[in-house]
Enzyme design. Structure first.
Site, PDB file in Angstrom:
ATOM      1  CB  SER A 150      16.648 -10.694  -2.771  1.00 24.60           C
ATOM      2  OG  SER A 150      17.435 -10.566  -4.048  1.00 24.60           O
ATOM      3  CE1 TYR A 163      15.301  -5.274  -3.082  1.00 24.76           C
ATOM      4  CE2 TYR A 163      16.878  -6.758  -3.819  1.00 24.76           C
ATOM      5  CZ  TYR A 163      15.796  -6.550  -3.600  1.00 24.76           C
ATOM      6  OH  TYR A 163      14.555  -7.587  -3.713  1.00 24.76           O
TER       7      TYR A 163
HETATM    8  N1  NAP Z   1      10.907  -9.312  -8.692  1.00 21.13           N
HETATM    9  C1  NAP Z   1      12.035  -9.940  -8.571  1.00 21.13           C
HETATM   10  O1  NAP Z   1      12.627 -10.259  -9.221  1.00 21.13           O
HETATM   11  C2  NAP Z   1      12.577 -10.243  -6.978  1.00 21.13           C
HETATM   12  C3  NAP Z   1      13.641 -10.914  -6.727  1.00 21.13           C
HETATM   13  C4  NAP Z   1      13.989 -11.166  -5.374  1.00 21.13           C
HETATM   14  C5  NAP Z   1      13.088 -10.591  -4.278  1.00 21.13           C
HETATM   15  N2  NAP Z   1      12.283  -9.733  -4.565  1.00 21.13           N
HETATM   16  C6  NAP Z   1      11.398  -9.434  -3.480  1.00 21.13           C
HETATM   17  O2  NAP Z   1      10.069  -9.722  -3.576  1.00 21.13           O
HETATM   18  C7  NAP Z   1       9.191  -8.819  -2.869  1.00 21.13           C
HETATM   19  C8  NAP Z   1       8.098  -8.212  -3.940  1.00 21.13           C
HETATM   20  O3  NAP Z   1       8.857  -7.759  -5.023  1.00 21.13           O
HETATM   21  P1  NAP Z   1       7.998  -7.532  -6.521  1.00 21.13           P
HETATM   22  O4  NAP Z   1       8.854  -7.723  -7.430  1.00 21.13           O
HETATM   23  O5  NAP Z   1       6.672  -8.443  -6.491  1.00 21.13           O
HETATM   24  O6  NAP Z   1       7.742  -6.061  -6.292  1.00 21.13           O
HETATM   25  P2  NAP Z   1       6.406  -5.231  -6.934  1.00 21.13           P
HETATM   26  O7  NAP Z   1       5.733  -5.654  -8.162  1.00 21.13           O
HETATM   27  O8  NAP Z   1       7.028  -3.777  -7.029  1.00 21.13           O
HETATM   28  O9  NAP Z   1       5.373  -5.247  -5.997  1.00 21.13           O
HETATM   29  C9  NAP Z   1       5.576  -4.436  -4.551  1.00 21.13           C
HETATM   30  C10 NAP Z   1       4.407  -4.567  -3.505  1.00 21.13           C
HETATM   31  O10 NAP Z   1       4.516  -3.784  -2.494  1.00 21.13           O
HETATM   32  C11 NAP Z   1       3.851  -2.824  -2.216  1.00 21.13           C
HETATM   33  N3  NAP Z   1       4.625  -1.804  -1.422  1.00 21.13           N
HETATM   34  C12 NAP Z   1       5.846  -1.382  -1.819  1.00 21.13           C
HETATM   35  N4  NAP Z   1       6.236  -0.366  -0.946  1.00 21.13           N
HETATM   36  C13 NAP Z   1       5.405  -0.218  -0.086  1.00 21.13           C
HETATM   37  C14 NAP Z   1       5.249   0.265   1.210  1.00 21.13           C
HETATM   38  N5  NAP Z   1       6.254   1.404   1.401  1.00 21.13           N
HETATM   39  N6  NAP Z   1       4.110   0.235   2.094  1.00 21.13           N
HETATM   40  C15 NAP Z   1       2.932  -0.593   1.521  1.00 21.13           C
HETATM   41  N7  NAP Z   1       3.284  -1.267   0.376  1.00 21.13           N
HETATM   42  C16 NAP Z   1       4.082  -1.143  -0.599  1.00 21.13           C
HETATM   43  C17 NAP Z   1       3.409  -2.376  -3.678  1.00 21.13           C
HETATM   44  O11 NAP Z   1       2.117  -1.582  -3.604  1.00 21.13           O
HETATM   45  P3  NAP Z   1       2.324   0.071  -3.690  1.00 21.13           P
HETATM   46  O12 NAP Z   1       3.461   0.512  -4.455  1.00 21.13           O
HETATM   47  O13 NAP Z   1       0.960   0.540  -4.103  1.00 21.13           O
HETATM   48  O14 NAP Z   1       2.552   0.522  -2.192  1.00 21.13           O
HETATM   49  C18 NAP Z   1       3.059  -3.565  -4.395  1.00 21.13           C
HETATM   50  O15 NAP Z   1       1.902  -4.327  -3.821  1.00 21.13           O
HETATM   51  C19 NAP Z   1      10.132  -7.744  -2.476  1.00 21.13           C
HETATM   52  O16 NAP Z   1      10.671  -7.709  -1.143  1.00 21.13           O
HETATM   53  C20 NAP Z   1      11.300  -7.923  -3.466  1.00 21.13           C
HETATM   54  O17 NAP Z   1      12.653  -7.284  -2.771  1.00 21.13           O
HETATM   55  C21 NAP Z   1      11.693  -9.503  -5.808  1.00 21.13           C
END
Ligand code: NAP
Length: 219
Positions: A150, A163
């Protein structure tokens, strides 16, 4: 060059594990990898949602399987990698460490439990999965690890000190593993997105982040 563009940009025959593929960024990665011909395994905690996604992918003709697992739990990570090993015949080409979480709070407000949840989900699990995947990646002869980091691991953003620390650690780990495992033909990279509207973002307050700030980093 005799190959067609489709042949040059193909992942046909490649195997991939994408953590957290049921929603958001992970979901898009699963679809992109399969569209290029890779066979993908994914995981998440919510088994009902996972099964729904797998059915949707199946109906689109995409090759995706899945395991319900909580990546915070060491034994579940081990079981996940055993499943991947047997499904992909001991060879893995791509590991995408995508699953992540956050809890928006001031640094003074975080509890021990918050610290453990964020650290374990974002950093410890990605580190451990990389260790577990190492023999499979090496056996493939052409291994890749992609950490979904991130921008917060590079710059300071409010309410995300833990985070951000996990993502900063991930950025450094990327460099160390790239140096250690390059000899085994394993490439290690990190992608550091800025804000992408997903369930993670919907669950937190984003008003504090300057709207004009737009950065994406590839480390
Ligand atoms: N969205 C942004 O703006 C952004 C920006 C920078 C970086 N990121 C990074 O991108 C990645 C994905 O983020 P996202 O925004 O796509 O998140 P999201 O929409 O919340 O999706 C997260 C995914 O991870 C799974 N997950 C979460 N905790 C878990 C656990 N303990 N065990 C197994 N699966 C787990 C969730 O399913 P369940 O809840 O069913 O487990 C879901 O499939 C993360 O690492 C985040 O830090 C996101």
């Amino acid at each position: 060059m005799s190959e067609s563009r489709e042949q040059r940009w193909s992942l046909k025959g490649m195997t991939a594990l994408v953590t957290g593929g049921t929603r958001g960024i992970g979901h898009a990665i699963v679809e992109e990898l399969t569209a290029f011909g890779a066979i993908v395994h994914t995981c998440s905690r919510n088994e009902t949602e996972l099964n729904e996604r797998i059915q949707e992918w199946k109906s689109k003709g995409l090759k995706v399987s899945g395991s319900a697992c909580d990546l915070k739990i060491r034994a579940e990570r081990q079981k996940l990698m055993e499943t991947v090993c047997s499904e992909f015949d001991g060879k893995l080409n791509i590991l995408v460490n995508n699953a992540g979480t956050t809890i928006p709070k001031e640094a003074t407000e975080f509890t021990m439990e918050d610290f453990s949840t964020i650290m374990t989900t974002n950093f410890e699990s990605a580190y451990h999965l990389s260790q577990l995947a190492y023999p499979l990646l090496k056996a493939s002869g052409n291994g890749n690890i992609i950490f979904i980091s991130s921008v917060t691991g590079v710059i300071a953003v409010p309410l995300c000190s833990i985070y951000a620390s996990t993502k900063g650690a991930m950025n450094q780990l990327t460099k160390n593993l790239a140096c250690e495992w390059g000899k085994d033909n394993i490439r290690v990279n990190a992608v550091a997105p800025w804000i992408i509207r997903t369930s993670l973002i919907d669950s937190i307050e984003v008003q504090l982040i300057p709207p004009h700030f737009s950065v994406n980093c590839y480390i």
